[in-house]
Write a protein that holds these residues in place. Structure first.
Motif, PDB file in Angstrom:
ATOM      1  N   ASN B  59       0.817  -1.211   0.000  1.00 44.52           N
ATOM      2  CA  ASN B  59       0.000   0.000   0.000  1.00 44.52           C
ATOM      3  C   ASN B  59       0.847   1.256   0.000  1.00 44.52           C
ATOM      4  O   ASN B  59       0.316   2.349   0.147  1.00 44.52           O
ATOM      5  N   GLU B  60       2.142   1.085  -0.056  1.00 45.71           N
ATOM      6  CA  GLU B  60       3.052   2.225   0.083  1.00 45.71           C
ATOM      7  C   GLU B  60       2.738   2.974   1.369  1.00 45.71           C
ATOM      8  O   GLU B  60       2.757   4.197   1.422  1.00 45.71           O
ATOM      9  N   ALA B  61       2.427   2.234   2.396  1.00 44.07           N
ATOM     10  CA  ALA B  61       2.112   2.860   3.678  1.00 44.07           C
ATOM     11  C   ALA B  61       3.369   3.135   4.470  1.00 44.07           C
ATOM     12  O   ALA B  61       3.369   3.976   5.355  1.00 44.07           O
ATOM     13  N   ILE B  62       4.427   2.426   4.157  1.00 45.08           N
ATOM     14  CA  ILE B  62       5.645   2.589   4.938  1.00 45.08           C
ATOM     15  C   ILE B  62       6.644   3.403   4.136  1.00 45.08           C
ATOM     16  O   ILE B  62       6.854   3.152   2.948  1.00 45.08           O
ATOM     17  N   ASP B  63       7.183   4.394   4.807  1.00 45.29           N
ATOM     18  CA  ASP B  63       8.188   5.231   4.177  1.00 45.29           C
ATOM     19  C   ASP B  63       9.377   5.257   5.110  1.00 45.29           C
ATOM     20  O   ASP B  63       9.215   5.248   6.327  1.00 45.29           O
ATOM     21  N   LEU B  64      10.578   5.296   4.535  1.00 47.38           N
ATOM     22  CA  LEU B  64      11.749   5.367   5.395  1.00 47.38           C
ATOM     23  C   LEU B  64      12.121   6.824   5.568  1.00 47.38           C
ATOM     24  O   LEU B  64      12.287   7.556   4.592  1.00 47.38           O
ATOM     25  N   VAL B  65      12.246   7.237   6.817  1.00 40.43           N
ATOM     26  CA  VAL B  65      12.634   8.616   7.065  1.00 40.43           C
ATOM     27  C   VAL B  65      13.920   8.628   7.865  1.00 40.43           C
ATOM     28  O   VAL B  65      14.178   7.739   8.673  1.00 40.43           O
ATOM     29  N   VAL B  81       5.058   4.892   9.396  1.00 39.53           N
ATOM     30  CA  VAL B  81       3.851   4.215   8.930  1.00 39.53           C
ATOM     31  C   VAL B  81       2.748   5.243   8.728  1.00 39.53           C
ATOM     32  O   VAL B  81       2.567   6.131   9.552  1.00 39.53           O
ATOM     33  N   ASP B  82       2.061   5.097   7.621  1.00 40.44           N
ATOM     34  CA  ASP B  82       0.947   5.977   7.326  1.00 40.44           C
ATOM     35  C   ASP B  82      -0.337   5.179   7.525  1.00 40.44           C
ATOM     36  O   ASP B  82      -0.630   4.265   6.761  1.00 40.44           O
ATOM     37  N   TYR B  83      -1.069   5.502   8.574  1.00 39.62           N
ATOM     38  CA  TYR B  83      -2.302   4.761   8.819  1.00 39.62           C
ATOM     39  C   TYR B  83      -3.427   5.216   7.897  1.00 39.62           C
ATOM     40  O   TYR B  83      -4.566   4.813   8.053  1.00 39.62           O
ATOM     41  N   GLY B  84      -3.100   6.059   6.979  1.00 42.08           N
ATOM     42  CA  GLY B  84      -4.039   6.323   5.900  1.00 42.08           C
ATOM     43  C   GLY B  84      -3.821   5.360   4.745  1.00 42.08           C
ATOM     44  O   GLY B  84      -4.476   5.453   3.717  1.00 42.08           O
ATOM     45  N   ARG B  85      -2.872   4.469   4.901  1.00 39.44           N
ATOM     46  CA  ARG B  85      -2.593   3.494   3.856  1.00 39.44           C
ATOM     47  C   ARG B  85      -2.560   2.074   4.390  1.00 39.44           C
ATOM     48  O   ARG B  85      -2.888   1.130   3.685  1.00 39.44           O
ATOM     49  N   CYS B  86      -2.155   1.955   5.614  1.00 39.93           N
ATOM     50  CA  CYS B  86      -1.857   0.638   6.179  1.00 39.93           C
ATOM     51  C   CYS B  86      -3.091  -0.249   6.147  1.00 39.93           C
ATOM     52  O   CYS B  86      -4.216   0.224   6.258  1.00 39.93           O
ATOM     53  N   CYS B  87      -2.872  -1.547   5.966  1.00 41.34           N
ATOM     54  CA  CYS B  87      -4.006  -2.466   6.053  1.00 41.34           C
ATOM     55  C   CYS B  87      -3.748  -3.528   7.101  1.00 41.34           C
ATOM     56  O   CYS B  87      -4.442  -4.518   7.154  1.00 41.34           O
ATOM     57  N   TRP B  88      -2.766  -3.341   7.896  1.00 43.97           N
ATOM     58  CA  TRP B  88      -2.474  -4.241   9.021  1.00 43.97           C
ATOM     59  C   TRP B  88      -2.344  -5.693   8.586  1.00 43.97           C
ATOM     60  O   TRP B  88      -2.865  -6.586   9.224  1.00 43.97           O
ATOM     61  N   CYS B  89      -1.682  -5.889   7.464  1.00 48.34           N
ATOM     62  CA  CYS B  89      -1.485  -7.258   7.030  1.00 48.34           C
ATOM     63  C   CYS B  89      -0.290  -7.868   7.736  1.00 48.34           C
ATOM     64  O   CYS B  89      -0.141  -9.074   7.761  1.00 48.34           O
TER      65      CYS B  89
END
Lengths: 397, 598, 303, 213, 176
Positions: B59-65, B81-89
């Motif tokens: 979901n491209e929910a994780i970004d490295l910063v 983690v972007d909880y606007g994308r995450c699907c908790w898989c």
């Protein structure tokens, strides 16, 4: 005598519209004889987010048209741009009440194409998850079917029972609704300690409630009045309309993917395929009730026969680089609504070329429903639709 | 009758009126199942920022910063983690190379602003950070193989009396399987002194495009056959797969590519861009890895290169320091010959100061690059080291390479715990086996086994070959009786480094040991010999307090602008460092010459 | 007369509150059968307030507005022309001036008003719901009127006050015991007017219409909800007066009306709903036959 | 509903009388929604309390989150305890729960539904999909952030949020209402043009009147 | 089993490619012109009366669509996928709605999602899933859904894509 005529308006059917030369119905809305009523998408009497456009004459439906697409997310497109492993969380969203069938079918497709063999324990766990999914699917259906007739009490109970199964799912898989338990190559975890006992306790409670539901719902004068003789699926419709699962079995067909094309561990389980001849709403509901009891029995069998320990995941290649040789395959399993299939085409890359989901609702909710609603009473529309156990996301995906 | 039953039996619902409701009293504080996939936790100290979580996230929910100071084997990035994308898989948890990422079983997060749902677990403190339960990867679930593909190799009894190469190299299937394990994180690239494009050439192996792999490798390293065998593989030490399993055998994969492309194809594969020759000339002193590397990249830039080599063959320490069973000479020649085929001139048996002077070099060449290496053995200077049967490992290895006769004694003690010590131990063991049919070589070192600098597999293989590795002893005296060596007296070494991590061994004099020996080999390090520079230039060079030549760390230019240094005398001793600084020096030379010409 | 009006206001106020609490209680009973706790029993008040607190509303013309008003008037009117507590001046209302026929027309008044209002909203679901409602209402009235007639004949009066008076003096004097057939017919018929299963297809959300109130909200909703509190109560007071000897105290009234309403709940929890033509057929079946029998019984055996 | 249904047309009544109808005017309101500024006094506070304690949810399962609403309203979680009830018609509902992803086709219906609700009205957005697209961030048919199309009062994270989280969302909404912060309806009226522009940008087939409550 | 079926079909209609997947599943490639006839033959004469699905696969590189009619014989419990390759440019296929009423739904979906026309199929041009779609049919390979979504919808800031090796290069050895 036609079965339709027997129980409804005693043959007093004057509402049939004439047909035009090209075979379509001659319905002139400006004649004020017919009105259009939309059932859905925002409507309590609709399964999920879809709509049925009804042209009614008085209380009688003369034409019905299914409108879907309100839940379309383009899964089949999205899957094409995700790696094989990345699709595992995606596929379960196709069908919310029973995500496990999607996971199972998808994973099996990939395993077939990539030549991965799944450990025995994983097959047991998969079968367990699938049966649990079926159990909660049926429980939800019974609640919905009773609720559609205004019988909220049964709906309350069965949703509680479903929550019990969801609790076990949560414990087993870590998810309440979306389990993402079945991965390519096996499953994600073994059953937790004490799971079996808790599951059996839950099953006992469900069985207790089921006895009451039997008395309250299936021996109910009004329920029988509302359902017997209504919404009949003629046996000769089964193949032309692609009817599968309980809908077909209630019409006398004996097809059950679990028996015909055994997958998982079903060949080692002892169960009977229930069937009925009446083919009306009551028969379908009762068949589902019986299958629910079979499920409970199956889960008990699985828990008994499941070996302790053992590998639950095959040694799979690195999922980041998993590439599958070109080929195509079709995998089916029996969900609560019937044959659920995945057709997958791979082209040698790390991404599937195409995945096509064959949900049973696809034929049930469009062609068949449109056919069955003709001449139905407007108050029975929801009832007929629910009795087909349709689920919109698998139509439009 | 049926109708009456149907009317009466539904009233059974009222049975439930008298039963307790099944409602959960306080749903807002209900604890989820122990395995529940809730919100993310990340153990920041364990996380290395490899980015596999980012790569797996569909979901491209994780970004490295960027969050932390970068250290070795840690990219300094952390997943956000972007909880606007995450699907908790929780696939991110399953692939996490270090096991630092997990999901707690907290599940309630309500907010009025959608922008708030992005956070860096472990850094942005959250109420669920302290929760113990939650989803972790199950034992037995691996989404990539953790075990290394073993390489076919000679067994101890097959190899202990000859110098045939031990490791046979990967077959295609093996290499593909090993390359398949790579998670393409790129942590290795920074750890490699030459910053080779490791994930890219591993990808080339997976794609079975070895020529492309060779091109990638030659961008940063012109000695791939050599490095594929004897590199100290800093990349494998930091390999993210190695945190929970065995690291990828990057070195062997490199060797696989180099092995598979025949020498005859090198020119075609690697010389696809035309190089314009220019008239600038560079002299390189020493045909070791640094010199060859600099020669390769300079000639790629169009320079005319002349190498001055003291010995009869090119390769330096690679040829004269490393035994043939680790690096066969034909493979060494494969790399060197390709470099020479680019037009690099090489003058063998030419010693600076004897055959040609620094002044001449300075006069005839624009730049002089000195990479003479460490060829002088160091002595322990304990009593008895002046005895004729006390050798320096480096001398013996050179003799073995040059096929000169060596008096191999029946009992040998090697002092030292590094790779050179292992090389000489194993070489001598082989010679002993050839001569006496049995091995009686003991290697001893100050460092105990767990901190021995030698590679683990070297120690294991040496033991397989019959040598005895007995570390943790400090040499005290070589016992000599009648001008014949009796053996080495040692005392137990308690610690090697003091609290400041400086070399400062401490001994327990009460625990003594004695290794019988007829011959003793010292292998405790090497020194350099820069006498050829003559005082005229040596004086002009800036040096640090310990007498090492100071060079620019990027260009390797010394305080004399025309004089560049490189190789082991600056960094190392290590092939890959030499290759790297040869490459950097080449760029430095090019930049310098371009800048002064303008 | 002035104090009569004041008394009427007081009794309406008291009963409407009782109606609200009763509704809350019934919903709690429903919930308990479904094994849950359900809303707080005072939830109806908050809902009313909330509906009043809506800042905007949508009108569809005068009739749309008058529909709920009529409906509410129907409930109040039914209530006002009945003796709530026999012998109490405060709760006697205007029963002296009303008779059974007036009460019957008040029953219809609300429904008809609703029909006009709901049709005005233009929503097809409202129209369908209203058609169903009227059809069913008519069917319900037939056996109910039969029972009424039996009672009227039995007591030789169409004044409710007199009917209640005739039942005083002991439990055996109740119509329940003097004319059980009429009671059975009336009690079966009355199921149809409480809007509970199996006869709630008018308001059924699943079967196409949400019923007449589809378009109603804010203060219109307040009227409808208040009517929901008072109408069933008024209806059960009527039943109580007709069949169960009326009430001589507020407590007795509360108990008896609660039991009458519980009768519909008792059935309602256990059954799904009939389709409208099925319920019509049902009402015109057994209840009607019993009603006719009751008249026959009264005509030939009591007099 | 198709575009032609909105055009002005002539019909013949059952009596044979001819008359012209203009659906836009006859069936739909043609006024922009107006901001109704609450007067901050004790009555408004009392009303706010009542609003917060009686939340009527519209039974519109727009996405997969609808599956968790049944447990919410059934014995296990029994949201009725919290004054939450179900309403089948938007006219009577106060809270619109956007349960997850919204396809553009549903968005169109959701907008109509939202506009038919009466001020004050609240929107609760469930799941990742409403925050930033969630799983379907690359889907051609779902919107990515809901607050561009409807004013959102509360977001609940999760995919799907459990019923407990949903309840927590409602509890949060209640505090917002009590403190008078849940003024989404007024915001919608205020920035009506902005919302309309955004809506029209993604709904390809805008065959509905602009003002239609 | 399959051998016999192939022989029988071959007597009437030519088969291009046969690929057997297992004892239960096989795929055939047939000509576009005879495809519907083959399917009909399988249905009427060989007992493959259950239409499992009809779908298309876009082979963009070859410029072809592959239509797959997956048929099931419920008596002997085997499946045959009948594949037809049709041109991608102005893709048209003969409708099979006379064989199964449900196939019209499949064809409607294919028309919308792939742009494959089935003339005469009932309601084939009605909108099925999408509403007002005016772009490339979305299931075609040349339709880039991510790019479309990024341009068409408002999104919050998404990821910045910090690659570990690039980031380390920037921090550890920026000038090399």
């Amino acid at each position: 005598m036609n079965k339709f005529e027997k129980f409804s308006f005693d043959g007093d059917r004057t509402a049939y519209p004439n047909k035009k030369a090209d075979g379509s119905l001659d319905i002139d809305l400006s004649s004020h004889k017919y009105i259009k009523v939309w059932q859905g998408p925002n409507h309590p009497g609709i399964t999920g987010n879809m709509a049925v456009e009804l042209t009614v004459c008085g209380d009688e439906v003369v034409e019905a048209k299914t409108h879907v697409g309100y839940l379309h997310r383009g899964f089949e497109k999205l899957m094409e741009r995700r790696r094989y492993i990345q699709n595992c969380p995606l596929v379960c969203r196709v069908s919310v009440p029973e995500p496990d069938y999607n996971e199972f079918n998808y994973s099996t497709c990939v395993e077939n194409l990539a030549g991965i063999s799944v450990p025995d324990k994983a097959l047991w766990l998969r079968t367990l998850a699938l049966e649990m999914a079926r159990l909660q699917g049926y429980l939800m259906w019974i609640g919905g079917a009773a609720g559609t007739l205004g019988f909220g009490t049964v709906g309350q109970w069965s949703n509680y029972l479903r929550d019990l199964v969801l609790d076990r799912f949560e414990e087993l898989t870590g998810g309440r609704i979306y389990h993402i338990y079945i991965l390519i190559g096996g499953v994600r975890n073994d059953i937790p300690v004490g799971f079996k006992q808790r599951m059996l306790d839950n099953l006992r409670e469900i069985e207790g409630f089921m006895k009451d539901i039997r008395k309250v719902l299936f021996d109910n004068y009004v329920f029988k009045k509302r359902t017997i003789g209504l919404g009949i699926i003629e046996p000769e419709w089964i193949y032309p309309y692609g009817i599968v699962g309980p809908n077909a079995r209630a019409a006398g067909s004996l097809n059950d993917v679990r028996k015909d094309y055994p997958y998982g561990k079903y060949s080692e389980l002892d169960f009977e395929v229930k069937t009925s001849k009446q083919s009306d709403i009551y028969a379908r509901a009762y068949l589902r009730y019986e299958e629910l009891l079979t499920d409970i029995d199956l889960i008990k069998q699985i828990l008994d026969k499941m070996p302790d320990g053992g590998e639950f995941m095959a040694n799979i290649p690195n999922v980041f680089n998993l590439e599958i040789p070109a080929g195509e395959t079709y995998v089916r399993s029996e969900c609560t609504r019937g044959e659920y299939g995945y057709y997958m085409v791979s082209d040698g890359s790390g991404f599937p070329r195409r995945v096509n989901v064959r949900g049973p609702s696809y034929t049930h909710a469009v062609a068949l429903l449109e056919r069955m609603l003709i001449n139905a009473n407007i108050a029975d529309v929801a009832q007929i639709m629910v009795s087909l156990h349709t689920y919109p996301p698998e139509i439009e995906r | 009758m049926g109708i009456i039953k149907d009317i009466v039996s539904p009233f059974a619902v009222w049975k439930h009126f008298f039963k307790e409701p099944v409602t959960i009293k306080d749903p807002l504080n209900r604890i989820a199942a122990p395995r529940y996939r809730g919100f993310h936790q990340n153990d920041i100290s364990q996380c290395i920022g490899c980015g596999t979580c980012e790569a797996i996230c569909e979901n491209e929910a994780i970004d490295l910063v960027a969050v932390a100071q970068t250290k070795n084997g840690d990219s300094g990035l952390r997943p956000r983690v972007d909880y606007g994308r995450c699907c908790w898989c929780a696939l991110c948890v399953d692939v996490c190379t270090t096991g630092s990422l997990k999901l707690s079983n907290a599940y309630t997060w309500v907010d009025t602003d959608g922008d708030n749902f992005r956070f860096t677990p472990g850094i942005d403190l959250k109420p669920w950070d302290s929760l113990k339960d939650g989803y972790t990867k199950a034992k037995g679930l691996e989404l990539y193989p953790l075990e290394r593909m073993p390489m076919q190799h000679l067994h101890a009894h097959q190899r202990d009396n000859s110098f045939i190469e031990i490791m046979k190299g990967y077959s295609k299937e093996e290499a593909m399987a090993e390359a398949d394990r790579c998670v393409s994180c790129g942590i290795c690239v920074a750890a490699c002194p030459a910053h080779m494009g490791i994930p890219e050439y591993i990808k080339a192996i997976r794609e079975d495009n070895l020529e492309k792999g060779l091109q990638i490798m030659y961008q940063t390293n012109p000695l791939v056959e050599i490095c594929g065998r004897i590199c100290t593989h800093k990349c494998e030490t930091v390999c993210s797969v190695g945190h929970r399993g065995e690291p990828l055998s990057i070195r062997w994969l490199k060797r696989y590519i180099a092995d598979q492309v025949p020498a005859t194809d090198y020119y075609r594969v690697l010389n696809q861009d035309k190089v314009e020759k220019n008239s600038r000339k560079v002299a390189i002193v020493g045909a070791g890895p640094a010199g060859l590397s600099a020669a390769y990249y300079l000639s790629k830039l169009g320079y005319q290169i002349t190498i001055f080599e003291k010995l009869a063959q090119a390769g330096g320490m690679m040829r004269y320091g490393i035994p043939e069973y680790r690096l066969p000479y034909d493979q060494l020649d494969k790399d060197i010959n390709y470099i020479l085929s680019l037009g690099v001139e090489i003058n063998y048996n030419t010693t600076i100061g004897t055959n040609v002077t620094m002044d001449e070099l300075h006069a005839n060449f624009d730049i002089v690059y000195v990479a003479t290496g460490l060829h002088e053995g160091r002595s322990t200077r304990i009593p008895g080291t002046e005895h004729a049967n006390v050798y320096q490992a480096i001398e013996l290895l050179r003799k073995i390479t040059e096929n000169k006769p060596i008096e191999v004694a029946e009992k040998i003690v090697v002092i030292g715990g590094g790779n050179v010590a292992m090389d000489i131990t194993r070489s001598l063991a082989r010679l002993q086996k050839q001569k006496y049919g049995k091995v009686q070589t003991i290697a001893t070192s100050l460092e105990t086994e767990d901190i021995m600098p030698a590679d683990r597999e070297e120690v294991i293989e040496a033991r397989e070959e019959g040598a005895i590795i007995n570390p943790g002893w400090g040499p005290r005296e070589i016992k000599i009786l009648n001008n014949k060596i009796q053996g080495l007296k040692v005392v137990q070494c308690i610690s090697v480094f003091d609290e400041n991590k400086r070399f400062n061994p401490k001994f327990d004099e009460s625990v003594e040991n004695f290794f019988e020996a007829d011959m003793i080999v010292e292998s405790i390090g090497q020194g350099m010999n820069l006498s050829f520079l003559t005082e005229k230039y040596a004086e002009q060079l800036e040096k640090d307090s310990r007498g090492r030549i100071l060079v620019d760390t990027l260009t390797y230019q010394s305080s004399l602008p025309w004089l560049f240094f490189g190789g082991d005398i600056i960094e190392g001793p290590d092939v890959i460092h030499s290759v790297a600084n040869g490459h950097k020096a080449a760029k430095g030379i090019d930049n310098y010459l371009n800048s002064i010409q303008k | 007369m002035g104090e009569k009006i004041l008394y009427a206001f007081i009794s309406v106020f008291l009963t409407i509150n009782y109606g609200f609490l009763l509704n809350g209680l019934i919903r709690k009973i429903y919930a308990r059968v479904g094994r849950r706790h359900g809303i707080p029993f005072y939830q109806m008040y908050i809902d009313l307030l909330k509906s009043l607190a809506l800042r905007t509303n949508i009108r569809h013309g005068v009739m749309f507005y008058l529909g709920p008003v009529f409906r509410f008037t129907g409930g109040i009117g039914l209530f006002l022309f009945m003796p709530v507590i026999f012998g109490s001046e405060l709760f006697a209302n205007f029963s002296f001036s009303g008779d059974l026929l007036l009460l019957l027309s008040f029953q219809f008044f609300g429904t008809l008003g609703m029909a006009l209002g709901a049709s005005e909203s233009g929503h097809p679901n409202s129209a369908i719901g209203v058609t169903r409602g009227l059809a069913q209402m008519t069917a319900v009235e037939v056996p109910f009127v039969m029972a009424l007639m039996a009672i009227a004949v039995q007591y030789q009066s169409i004044s409710l006050h007199e009917i209640v008076a005739a039942q005083q003096g002991g439990i055996t004097n109740w119509t329940l015991f003097t004319n059980p057939l009429a009671v059975v017919a009336g009690m079966l018929a009355v199921l149809g007017s409480f809007m509970r299963p199996p006869f709630d297809v008018v308001l059924a959300p699943q079967e196409i219409p949400i019923g007449p109130p589809t378009e109603y909200h804010s203060n219109y909703m307040v009227y409808l909800q208040s009517n929901r509190a008072i109408y069933p109560l008024a209806k059960s007071i009527l039943i109580m007066n007709l069949f169960f000897g009326g009430a001589t105290s507020f407590g007795e009234m509360m108990l008896k009306t609660f039991l009458v309403i519980m009768w519909s709940v008792f059935v309602g929890v256990s059954f799904p709903r009939f389709r409208v033509e099925q319920s019509i057929r049902w009402f015109l079946g057994i209840p009607l036959i019993i009603g006719v029998l009751a008249i026959v019984y009264v005509q030939f055996f009591l007099n | 509903m198709s575009l032609e249904d909105l055009y002005r047309k002539t019909t013949i009544s059952p009596d044979g009388e001819e008359f012209e109808i203009n659906p836009i005017e006859d069936y739909f309101c043609t006024d922009k929604p107006e901001e109704v500024k609450p007067v901050q006094n004790i009555l408004e506070k009392f009303y706010n309390w009542a609003r917060s304690e009686s939340i009527w949810i519209l039974g519109f399962g727009t996405g997969c989150g609808a599956i968790e609403m049944r447990p919410l309203m059934t014995p296990r979680f029994d949201a009725y305890r919290y004054g939450i009830q179900w309403r089948p018609t938007p006219r009577q509902a106060n809270l619109l729960i956007i349960s997850g992803y919204l396809s553009t086709k549903t968005l169109k219906r959701v907008i109509r539904v939202y506009e038919q609700m009466q001020n004050p009205k609240y929107v609760m957005a469930l799941g990742s999909c409403t925050i930033n697209g969630g799983m379907y961030f690359d889907s051609y048919n779902t919107i990515k952030r809901l607050d561009y199309y409807l004013p959102v009062d509360v977001y609940v994270a999760g995919c799907m949020p459990r019923p407990e989280a949903l309840l927590a969302g409602v509890v949060k909404l209640k505090t917002l209402i009590k403190t008078g912060m849940a003024e989404g309806a007024n915001d919608y009226a205020n920035r009506f043009d902005w919302y309309k522009t955004n809506q029209k940008a993604v709904i390809l087939n805008w065959d509905m009147p602009d003002y239609n409550w | 089993m399959f051998q016999k079926i192939i022989e029988k079909i071959n007597l009437k209609y030519p088969i291009d490619v046969v690929s057997k997947k297992s004892d239960k599943l096989m795929f055939l490639t047939v000509h576009k012109n005879t495809a519907v006839n083959t399917v009909q033959y399988l249905k009427d004469d060989l007992g493959f009366k259950h239409l499992v699905l009809l779908t298309a696969v876009d082979f963009l590189e070859q410029g072809k669509f592959q239509l797959t009619y997956l048929l099931n014989n419920p008596d002997i419990k085997i499946d045959i996928g009948v594949r037809v390759l049709i041109e991608r440019e102005s893709a048209t296929m003969e409708s099979a709605h006379s064989l199964w009423p449900t196939i019209a739904t499949y064809q409607r979906e294919l028309r919308e999602m792939f742009g494959i026309d089935f003339p005469d199929s009932p309601g084939v041009n009605d909108e099925f899933i999408l509403e007002g779609w005016n772009n490339t049919p979305p299931y075609r390979r040349d339709f880039d859904t991510k790019a479309f979504a990024a341009n068409f919808y408002h999104q919050r800031n998404s990821r910045e894509n910090n690659d570990p090796s690039a980031h380390m290069k920037k921090n550890l050895y920026p000038n090399e």
